[in-house]
Motif scaffolding. Sequence first.
Motif, PDB file in Angstrom:
ATOM      1  N   MET A  84       0.831  -1.205   0.000  1.00  0.00           N
ATOM      2  CA  MET A  84       0.000   0.000   0.000  1.00  0.00           C
ATOM      3  C   MET A  84       0.866   1.255   0.000  1.00  0.00           C
ATOM      4  SD  MET A  84      -3.317  -0.976   2.409  1.00  0.00           S
ATOM      5  CE  MET A  84      -2.559  -0.249   3.796  1.00  0.00           C
ATOM      6  N   ILE A  85       1.932   1.243   0.784  1.00  0.00           N
ATOM      7  CA  ILE A  85       2.834   2.388   0.831  1.00  0.00           C
ATOM      8  C   ILE A  85       3.535   2.547  -0.511  1.00  0.00           C
ATOM      9  CG2 ILE A  85       4.972   3.255   1.862  1.00  0.00           C
ATOM     10  CD1 ILE A  85       3.950   2.016   4.519  1.00  0.00           C
ATOM     11  N   GLY A  86       3.884   1.427  -1.136  1.00  0.00           N
ATOM     12  CA  GLY A  86       4.512   1.462  -2.457  1.00  0.00           C
ATOM     13  C   GLY A  86       3.614   2.104  -3.498  1.00  0.00           C
ATOM     14  N   GLU A  87       2.309   1.851  -3.400  1.00  0.00           N
ATOM     15  CA  GLU A  87       1.360   2.461  -4.331  1.00  0.00           C
ATOM     16  C   GLU A  87       1.295   3.973  -4.140  1.00  0.00           C
ATOM     17  OE1 GLU A  87      -2.462   0.582  -4.102  1.00  0.00           O
ATOM     18  OE2 GLU A  87      -1.631  -1.406  -4.493  1.00  0.00           O
ATOM     19  N   LEU A  88       1.419   4.402  -2.903  1.00  0.00           N
ATOM     20  CA  LEU A  88       1.334   5.835  -2.608  1.00  0.00           C
ATOM     21  C   LEU A  88       2.650   6.568  -2.828  1.00  0.00           C
ATOM     22  CD1 LEU A  88      -0.726   5.656   0.697  1.00  0.00           C
ATOM     23  CD2 LEU A  88      -1.559   6.329  -1.557  1.00  0.00           C
ATOM     24  N   GLY A  89       3.757   5.958  -2.402  1.00  0.00           N
ATOM     25  CA  GLY A  89       5.028   6.661  -2.427  1.00  0.00           C
ATOM     26  C   GLY A  89       6.085   6.058  -3.309  1.00  0.00           C
ATOM     27  N   GLY A  90       5.776   4.995  -4.024  1.00  0.00           N
ATOM     28  CA  GLY A  90       6.752   4.351  -4.889  1.00  0.00           C
ATOM     29  C   GLY A  90       7.535   3.266  -4.160  1.00  0.00           C
ATOM     30  N   ASP A  91       8.286   2.508  -4.955  1.00  0.00           N
ATOM     31  CA  ASP A  91       9.042   1.382  -4.409  1.00  0.00           C
ATOM     32  C   ASP A  91      10.103   1.817  -3.410  1.00  0.00           C
ATOM     33  OD1 ASP A  91       7.590  -0.474  -5.817  1.00  0.00           O
ATOM     34  OD2 ASP A  91       9.001  -0.547  -7.502  1.00  0.00           O
ATOM     35  N   SER A  92      10.733   2.964  -3.632  1.00  0.00           N
ATOM     36  CA  SER A  92      11.781   3.405  -2.708  1.00  0.00           C
ATOM     37  C   SER A  92      11.202   3.669  -1.324  1.00  0.00           C
ATOM     38  CB  SER A  92      12.502   4.646  -3.236  1.00  0.00           C
ATOM     39  OG  SER A  92      11.598   5.720  -3.363  1.00  0.00           O
ATOM     40  N   MET A  93      10.010   4.229  -1.259  1.00  0.00           N
ATOM     41  CA  MET A  93       9.359   4.478   0.025  1.00  0.00           C
ATOM     42  C   MET A  93       8.984   3.150   0.676  1.00  0.00           C
ATOM     43  SD  MET A  93       8.444   6.647   2.193  1.00  0.00           S
ATOM     44  CE  MET A  93       7.352   8.004   2.436  1.00  0.00           C
ATOM     45  N   SER A  94       8.490   2.227  -0.103  1.00  0.00           N
ATOM     46  CA  SER A  94       8.112   0.913   0.405  1.00  0.00           C
ATOM     47  C   SER A  94       9.328   0.185   0.977  1.00  0.00           C
ATOM     48  CB  SER A  94       7.489   0.090  -0.716  1.00  0.00           C
ATOM     49  OG  SER A  94       7.158  -1.183  -0.270  1.00  0.00           O
ATOM     50  N   ASP A  95      10.459   0.246   0.278  1.00  0.00           N
ATOM     51  CA  ASP A  95      11.689  -0.406   0.742  1.00  0.00           C
ATOM     52  C   ASP A  95      12.206   0.225   2.031  1.00  0.00           C
ATOM     53  OD1 ASP A  95      11.597  -2.088  -1.431  1.00  0.00           O
ATOM     54  OD2 ASP A  95      13.086  -0.966  -2.592  1.00  0.00           O
ATOM     55  N   MET A  96      12.029   1.531   2.179  1.00  0.00           N
ATOM     56  CA  MET A  96      12.501   2.231   3.377  1.00  0.00           C
ATOM     57  C   MET A  96      11.755   1.768   4.624  1.00  0.00           C
ATOM     58  SD  MET A  96      13.054   6.190   2.147  1.00  0.00           S
ATOM     59  CE  MET A  96      12.489   6.721   3.731  1.00  0.00           C
ATOM     60  N   LEU A  97      10.543   1.283   4.471  1.00  0.00           N
ATOM     61  CA  LEU A  97       9.721   0.897   5.610  1.00  0.00           C
ATOM     62  C   LEU A  97       9.611  -0.616   5.799  1.00  0.00           C
ATOM     63  CD1 LEU A  97       6.909   3.544   5.212  1.00  0.00           C
ATOM     64  CD2 LEU A  97       8.902   3.623   6.718  1.00  0.00           C
ATOM     65  N   GLU A  98      10.405  -1.371   5.069  1.00  0.00           N
ATOM     66  CA  GLU A  98      10.344  -2.825   5.163  1.00  0.00           C
ATOM     67  C   GLU A  98      10.829  -3.292   6.541  1.00  0.00           C
ATOM     68  OE1 GLU A  98      12.308  -6.533   2.838  1.00  0.00           O
ATOM     69  OE2 GLU A  98      11.518  -4.883   1.641  1.00  0.00           O
ATOM     70  N   VAL A  99      10.047  -4.151   7.173  1.00  0.00           N
ATOM     71  CA  VAL A  99      10.342  -4.653   8.510  1.00  0.00           C
ATOM     72  C   VAL A  99      10.650  -6.149   8.423  1.00  0.00           C
ATOM     73  CG1 VAL A  99       9.402  -5.062  10.813  1.00  0.00           C
ATOM     74  CG2 VAL A  99       8.862  -2.942   9.600  1.00  0.00           C
ATOM     75  N   GLU A 100      11.733  -6.560   9.081  1.00  0.00           N
ATOM     76  CA  GLU A 100      12.086  -7.974   9.144  1.00  0.00           C
ATOM     77  C   GLU A 100      11.750  -8.483  10.540  1.00  0.00           C
ATOM     78  OE1 GLU A 100      15.944 -10.954   8.888  1.00  0.00           O
ATOM     79  OE2 GLU A 100      16.216  -8.820   8.544  1.00  0.00           O
ATOM     80  N   ILE A 101      10.914  -9.496  10.605  1.00  0.00           N
ATOM     81  CA  ILE A 101      10.533 -10.086  11.883  1.00  0.00           C
ATOM     82  C   ILE A 101      11.449 -11.275  12.140  1.00  0.00           C
ATOM     83  CG2 ILE A 101       8.700 -11.202  13.209  1.00  0.00           C
ATOM     84  CD1 ILE A 101       6.719  -9.641  11.383  1.00  0.00           C
ATOM     85  N   HIS A 102      12.214 -11.192  13.226  1.00  0.00           N
ATOM     86  CA  HIS A 102      13.175 -12.249  13.556  1.00  0.00           C
ATOM     87  C   HIS A 102      12.528 -13.367  14.370  1.00  0.00           C
ATOM     88  CE1 HIS A 102      16.310  -9.605  12.114  1.00  0.00           C
ATOM     89  NE2 HIS A 102      15.823  -8.659  12.901  1.00  0.00           N
ATOM     90  N   LYS A 103      11.723 -12.977  15.354  1.00  0.00           N
ATOM     91  CA  LYS A 103      11.174 -13.979  16.260  1.00  0.00           C
ATOM     92  C   LYS A 103       9.911 -13.462  16.932  1.00  0.00           C
ATOM     93  CE  LYS A 103      12.436 -16.840  20.200  1.00  0.00           C
ATOM     94  NZ  LYS A 103      13.452 -17.155  21.202  1.00  0.00           N
ATOM     95  N   VAL A 104       8.974 -14.352  17.162  1.00  0.00           N
ATOM     96  CA  VAL A 104       7.768 -14.061  17.930  1.00  0.00           C
ATOM     97  C   VAL A 104       7.754 -15.030  19.111  1.00  0.00           C
ATOM     98  CG1 VAL A 104       5.245 -14.127  17.945  1.00  0.00           C
ATOM     99  CG2 VAL A 104       6.449 -13.237  15.940  1.00  0.00           C
ATOM    100  N   THR A 105       7.534 -14.487  20.309  1.00  0.00           N
ATOM    101  CA  THR A 105       7.481 -15.303  21.518  1.00  0.00           C
ATOM    102  C   THR A 105       6.135 -15.098  22.192  1.00  0.00           C
ATOM    103  OG1 THR A 105       9.863 -15.021  21.832  1.00  0.00           O
ATOM    104  CG2 THR A 105       8.589 -15.789  23.734  1.00  0.00           C
TER     105      THR A 105
END
Length: 110
Positions: free
Chosen positions: A42-63
């Motif tokens: 959704m962010i990519g649609e609004l702000g482009g791929d560069s904006m989408s990449d800037m906000l990418e979150v990597e989830i390492h672990k859920v406890t």
Amino acid sequence: MKKVIYGALLASTVLLSACSSGPSESDIKALLEAEMEKMSAMIGELGGDSMSDMLEVEIHKVTIHSCEEERSDVYRCDVEVDATAPVTGRSVERAEIVLAKSDDGWIQAQ
């Protein structure tokens, strides 16, 4: 920025359970990753791929710390999410989430 990312991450979450009939940590991680992908698109649609990449979150672990069934197939759980966001770096956030079991798997509930 950190609050926005983790707010979206945790708000997009579904409930999990330490019980055998409730969601597993891997179920919750998969759900969070899918929700983050939707948000990124959704962010990519609004702000482009560069904006989408800037906000990418990597989830390492859920406890899962605790989980209670509120009603049939609906769980309120205390979870901890270890994740890395580009702007804020790696951190661990703890929150209460609610999940419901559907025919397609676990979904966000209220």
